[in-house]
Design a protein around this motif. Structure first.
Motif, short mmCIF file in Angstrom:
data_model
loop_
_atom_site.label_atom_id
_atom_site.label_comp_id
_atom_site.label_asym_id
_atom_site.label_seq_id
_atom_site.Cartn_x
_atom_site.Cartn_y
_atom_site.Cartn_z
N VAL A 1 -4.50 6.21 -3.00
CA VAL A 1 -3.72 5.01 -2.62
C VAL A 1 -3.46 4.15 -3.85
CG1 VAL A 1 -3.62 3.01 -1.10
CG2 VAL A 1 -4.87 5.05 -0.37
N THR A 2 -2.20 3.75 -3.99
CA THR A 2 -1.84 2.78 -5.05
C THR A 2 -1.54 1.44 -4.40
OG1 THR A 2 0.51 3.36 -4.98
CG2 THR A 2 -0.91 4.60 -6.52
N TYR A 3 -1.83 0.38 -5.18
CA TYR A 3 -1.68 -0.98 -4.67
C TYR A 3 -0.79 -1.76 -5.64
CZ TYR A 3 -5.93 0.62 -2.37
OH TYR A 3 -6.86 1.36 -1.68
N GLU A 4 0.31 -2.35 -5.09
CA GLU A 4 1.25 -3.12 -5.92
C GLU A 4 1.27 -4.56 -5.43
OE1 GLU A 4 5.98 -3.20 -7.18
OE2 GLU A 4 5.17 -1.50 -6.03
N ASP A 5 1.05 -5.48 -6.37
CA ASP A 5 1.04 -6.91 -6.04
C ASP A 5 2.50 -7.39 -5.96
OD1 ASP A 5 0.66 -9.57 -5.73
OD2 ASP A 5 -0.45 -9.87 -7.61
N ILE A 6 2.95 -7.73 -4.74
CA ILE A 6 4.33 -8.21 -4.54
C ILE A 6 4.32 -9.66 -4.05
CG2 ILE A 6 5.22 -5.90 -4.09
CD1 ILE A 6 5.17 -6.59 -1.10
N THR A 7 3.21 -10.36 -4.41
CA THR A 7 3.09 -11.75 -3.97
C THR A 7 4.25 -12.59 -4.49
OG1 THR A 7 0.70 -11.52 -4.02
CG2 THR A 7 1.57 -13.77 -3.94
N GLU A 8 4.57 -12.53 -5.77
CA GLU A 8 5.65 -13.33 -6.35
C GLU A 8 6.99 -12.92 -5.79
OE1 GLU A 8 5.29 -15.95 -8.12
OE2 GLU A 8 3.10 -15.72 -8.05
N GLU A 9 7.16 -11.63 -5.56
CA GLU A 9 8.43 -11.18 -4.99
C GLU A 9 8.62 -11.77 -3.60
OE1 GLU A 9 8.57 -6.97 -5.06
OE2 GLU A 9 8.29 -6.81 -7.23
N ARG A 10 7.52 -11.79 -2.81
CA ARG A 10 7.61 -12.35 -1.47
C ARG A 10 7.90 -13.86 -1.53
NH1 ARG A 10 6.15 -9.72 3.27
NH2 ARG A 10 6.72 -7.54 2.97
N ARG A 11 7.26 -14.54 -2.48
CA ARG A 11 7.49 -15.98 -2.59
C ARG A 11 8.94 -16.26 -2.99
NH1 ARG A 11 3.86 -17.07 -5.99
NH2 ARG A 11 2.26 -17.64 -4.48
N ALA A 12 9.42 -15.47 -3.98
CA ALA A 12 10.81 -15.66 -4.42
C ALA A 12 11.78 -15.33 -3.30
CB ALA A 12 11.09 -14.79 -5.65
N TYR A 13 11.43 -14.27 -2.55
CA TYR A 13 12.28 -13.88 -1.42
C TYR A 13 12.30 -14.97 -0.36
CZ TYR A 13 14.11 -11.10 2.46
OH TYR A 13 14.86 -10.65 3.52
N GLY A 14 11.14 -15.61 -0.12
CA GLY A 14 11.06 -16.69 0.86
C GLY A 14 11.88 -17.91 0.43
N MET A 15 11.80 -18.20 -0.86
CA MET A 15 12.57 -19.33 -1.37
C MET A 15 14.06 -19.06 -1.26
SD MET A 15 10.32 -20.30 -4.75
CE MET A 15 11.55 -21.51 -5.27
N LEU A 16 14.43 -17.81 -1.52
CA LEU A 16 15.84 -17.44 -1.41
C LEU A 16 16.33 -17.58 0.01
CD1 LEU A 16 18.42 -16.34 -2.70
CD2 LEU A 16 17.51 -14.02 -2.32
N PHE B 1 0.86 -1.20 0.00
CA PHE B 1 0.00 0.00 0.00
C PHE B 1 0.89 1.24 0.00
CE2 PHE B 1 -2.67 -3.32 1.45
CZ PHE B 1 -3.99 -2.94 1.29
N ARG B 2 0.64 2.15 -0.95
CA ARG B 2 1.36 3.43 -0.95
C ARG B 2 0.32 4.58 -0.91
NH1 ARG B 2 4.78 0.78 -4.85
NH2 ARG B 2 6.92 0.58 -4.05
N PRO B 3 -0.01 5.05 0.29
CA PRO B 3 -1.00 6.14 0.40
C PRO B 3 -0.34 7.51 0.22
CG PRO B 3 -0.44 5.37 2.57
CD PRO B 3 0.37 4.52 1.62
N VAL B 4 -1.15 8.44 -0.37
CA VAL B 4 -0.74 9.85 -0.48
C VAL B 4 -1.90 10.70 0.04
CG1 VAL B 4 -0.06 11.71 -2.00
CG2 VAL B 4 0.72 9.38 -2.47
N GLU B 5 -1.69 11.46 1.10
CA GLU B 5 -2.75 12.30 1.67
C GLU B 5 -2.74 13.66 0.99
OE1 GLU B 5 -4.37 14.02 5.94
OE2 GLU B 5 -2.87 12.40 5.91
N LEU B 6 -3.86 14.03 0.40
CA LEU B 6 -3.99 15.30 -0.29
C LEU B 6 -4.34 16.42 0.69
CD1 LEU B 6 -5.95 14.04 -3.43
CD2 LEU B 6 -3.48 14.22 -3.09
N SER B 7 -4.32 17.65 0.21
CA SER B 7 -4.49 18.81 1.10
C SER B 7 -5.87 18.87 1.73
CB SER B 7 -4.23 20.11 0.32
OG SER B 7 -5.13 20.21 -0.78
N ASP B 8 -6.90 18.30 1.10
CA ASP B 8 -8.25 18.36 1.65
C ASP B 8 -8.59 17.15 2.50
OD1 ASP B 8 -8.34 16.48 -0.30
OD2 ASP B 8 -10.16 17.24 -1.29
#
Length: 686
Positions: free
Chosen positions: A661-676, A649-656
């Protein structure tokens, strides 16, 4: 013998102390004489008129006659007295009557009243009273008209007995002309007082006063003038009189008499209206306050054969309200002067009250108008605020302006500075008049473009922040309609000069309001029209800004929706107002599934412990990072299809307070990191 000689005096003395009367027996008993003696003397007294007798049953009751010697009566009374015998011949007349009738005794004594043909007493009305006279006196009012006026007398016809016992009558005439006149005058003032009291706002009090004065003093002219305190002018509010006299005056002066205005600041002219009684005015030139050429004034006087004018000020509570003037033939006497003065004093009070009432009504009318204007402006302000963008704002503007100026056609125009053109966006007014205007001009005016250059040639000041005048319909239509057709429309519809008002904002002039009256006259409600035009400027600016904002939002949404990065917009109250296609592709949820943050947490973190952990971590991150700087965070999220993905989760709070919020799927990265990490652990064991 001596006792018989004194008996008449003794009888009269006895009757003197018994005013109610005595019978013959009562007199004889009191005096100690015989009834025959008393009866003989009472009969002589009755013939001589010294006693009166009344019959009560069978008895006769004698009393002293109330008499005044005729000589004294004739000399000392101011009334007119004629004494007639039984044949209505004049036997005596007093000096006052002779002087009044302009006759001598030799002309009258011995003649019958009919032969004498006297004024007043020889009239049929008076003769009828004399002919019908019996034992009781008669009082009658006699009206007598002659060339110099109308006169009234009260005539008393009194039965009379002479010394020798002959019957006749005495005529006593009292001149009651003046009395008949403070009665007639009182009736006049009572009537006018009632009239003044009963007048309402629609009655013309000035015309009423002038008419009543003219009935009291008919002549050339009567006028009523009122002081206009704002500019110290005396204005003739009403003029009544001989139509020929009015026409001659207007011919030589070159002005309409009613409505003439004269300055009264000069001491010599102001002094003319300060009098509390009727005074004879100076010549016409000065009477006209030297505002009319002296030669013209002399011509008016010569045409009338000489004019005498009387003036009197209208004074109420010590303040000069105006004046009245009466012009009559020179050398004639002003009639009813006392009554005129009393009436003018009465009228002054009524006019002063009328002026005060009019001012109060005008003040109340202005206040009510201000209240109506404020209500109008408050209503239009709220309408502009609450107005949906789908509403035709230009037609609404025209409708409201037509409410302020109902006898007119309203044009609402917009100006495009880039295209340098102006367009009619709405035309409001009587539908038949608008249709007729279209027929005459041969043009459908709505949305027809007009070059700005034509607008400038029509005399429009696009920078003016005030109402301006437009000289003709040809200019109102920016010279795009042939002038002859515009002139024809003015002839048939009645419009003349028009009025305009630009509406501007920070970006410059946005357009204008054009008001084309269909009746002659000036524009009313200028202040509220100005205020409404300012409201229009703000409302159009807000609508333009809102349109720009919506366009920006659409661009933003299109941009975000085409982005490959999953994103959502979350309001400060937790509502999800937007998610892009990449978000739906990533999680499978639509905006209908997650309208609020609670719905998102319930679906994304179905396990309660997991949900609490996510919420606590999110709050902790916010507290550590501080307001406006939330840091990225990774959470495992349950998708719609039941799979679980690890999301950054990457939130950005605006002035009002809104969050993007942007959402990035890092499921494969986490799996690869776990395997490593697993491989590294195996290597360390070896």
């Amino acid at each position: 013998m001596q006792e018989e000689h004194d008996l008449p005096a003794r009888i009269l003395r006895a009757l003197r102390f018994r005013p109610k009367g005595m019978t013959i027996t009562e007199v004889a008993k009191q005096l100690g004489v015989t009834r025959n003696s008393v009866s003989k003397h009472l009969e002589i007294f009755l013939i001589a008129g010294k006693v009166d007798v009344r019959q009560i049953g069978n008895a006769k009751l004698y009393s002293l006659a109330q008499r005044v010697p005729i000589s004294a009566f004739l000399c000392f009374t101011k009334n007119l007295i004629l004494i007639l015998d039984n044949d209505q011949r004049i036997v005596q007349v007093n000096d006052q009557c002779l002087r009044h009738l302009r006759q001598s005794k030799d002309d009258l004594i011995g003649r019958t009243i009919r032969e004498a043909a006297l004024p007043v007493v020889s009239t049929p009305e008076a003769l009828a009273v004399i002919d019908e006279l019996e034992r009781e006196q008669v009082v009658a009012d006699i009206r007598y008209a002659r060339e110099d006026g109308e006169f009234f007398y009260q005539m008393q016809a009194i039965p009379t007995t002479f010394e020798d016992g002959e019957k006749g009558c005495t005529l006593v005439l009292e001149d009651i002309t003046e009395r008949k006149r403070y009665v007639r005058n009182m009736e006049f003032l009572a009537r006018t007082g009632r009239d003044f009291k009963d007048m309402d706002a629609t009655d013309d009090i000035y015309q009423y006063v002038a008419r009543e004065l003219y009935t009291l003093a008919p002549g050339f002219l009567v006028w009523v003038g009122i002081i206009d305190e704002s500019d110290q002018m005396l204005v003739l509010k009403s003029v009544v009189g001989d139509p020929v006299a009015i026409a001659v005056t207007e011919q030589f002066t070159g002005m309409k008499v009613e409505g003439m205005a004269f300055p009264i600041t000069k001491a010599d002219t102001a002094e003319l209206i300060r009098h509390l009684k009727l005074v004879k005015a100076p010549p016409l030139y000065r009477l006209m306050h030297m505002e009319v050429p002296e030669e013209s004034c002399q011509q008016v006087e010569e045409a009338a054969g000489g004019i005498d004018t009387y003036l009197m000020g209208l004074v109420s509570r010590g303040r000069i309200v105006g004046d009245v003037g009466i012009s009559i033939q020179a050398g004639t006497e002003l009639p009813n002067q006392g009554l005129i003065e009393a009436f003018v004093r009465q009228a002054a009070i009524a006019i002063d009250r009328k002026i005060a009432d009019d001012r109060l009504r005008q003040s109340l009318a202005r206040e009510l108008e201000q209240v109506r204007n404020l209500l109008f402006l408050s209503r239009t302000a709220m309408d502009f605020i609450e107005m949906d963008d789908s509403v035709d704002i230009y037609h609404y503007i025209g409708d409201r302006l037509h409410d302020l100026t109902p006898d007119s056609i309203i044009f609402v125009c917009t100006l495009d500075a880039e295209q340098r053109e102006i367009r009619f966006r709405a035309i409001v007014g009587d539908s038949e008049q608008i249709d007729h205007l279209r027929d005459v001009t041969g043009t459908e005016l709505i949305d027809v473009p007009f070059p700005i250059d034509e607008m400038l040639q029509s005399g429009f000041d696009v920078s003016a922040g005030r109402i301006f005048e437009i000289s003709s319909l040809y200019h109102t239509l920016f010279h795009r309609i042939p002038e002859e057709r515009c002139v024809q429309a003015e002839i048939e519809l009645g419009p003349g000069r028009g009025f305009g008002r630009n509406f501007s904002c920070r970006e410059g002039t946005q357009g204008c309001l054009l008001i084309q009256p269909t009746r002659p006259g000036d524009l009313t409600n200028r202040e509220v029209i100005e205020a409404f035009a300012n409201q229009v400027s703000v409302a159009l600016l807000r609508r333009r800004a809102r349109g720009n904002l919506l366009q920006s939002e659409r661009r933003f949404r299109d941009l975000v929706d085409s982005s490959p990065i999953s994103s959502a917009v979350i309001e400060s109250d937790g509502r999800y107002t937007y998610i892009n296609r990449a978000f739906t592709d990533l999680f499978g949820y639509t905006l209908a599934d997650i309208p609020t943050g609670k719905d998102w947490l319930r679906l994304a973190f179905p396990e309660e412990a997991q949900r609490r952990e996510a919420i606590a971590a999110w709050k902790t991150d916010r507290e550590l990072a501080g307001p406006g700087r939330p840091r990225p965070r990774t959470f495992p999220v349950r998708c719609r299809d039941g799979t679980e993905k690890v999301i950054l989760f990457r939130p950005v709070e605006l002035s009002d307070g809104t969050e993007y919020v942007t959402y990035e799927d890092i499921t494969e990265e986490r799996r690869a990191y776990g395997m490593l990490l697993g491989e590294i652990a195996e290597l360390r064991k070896k």
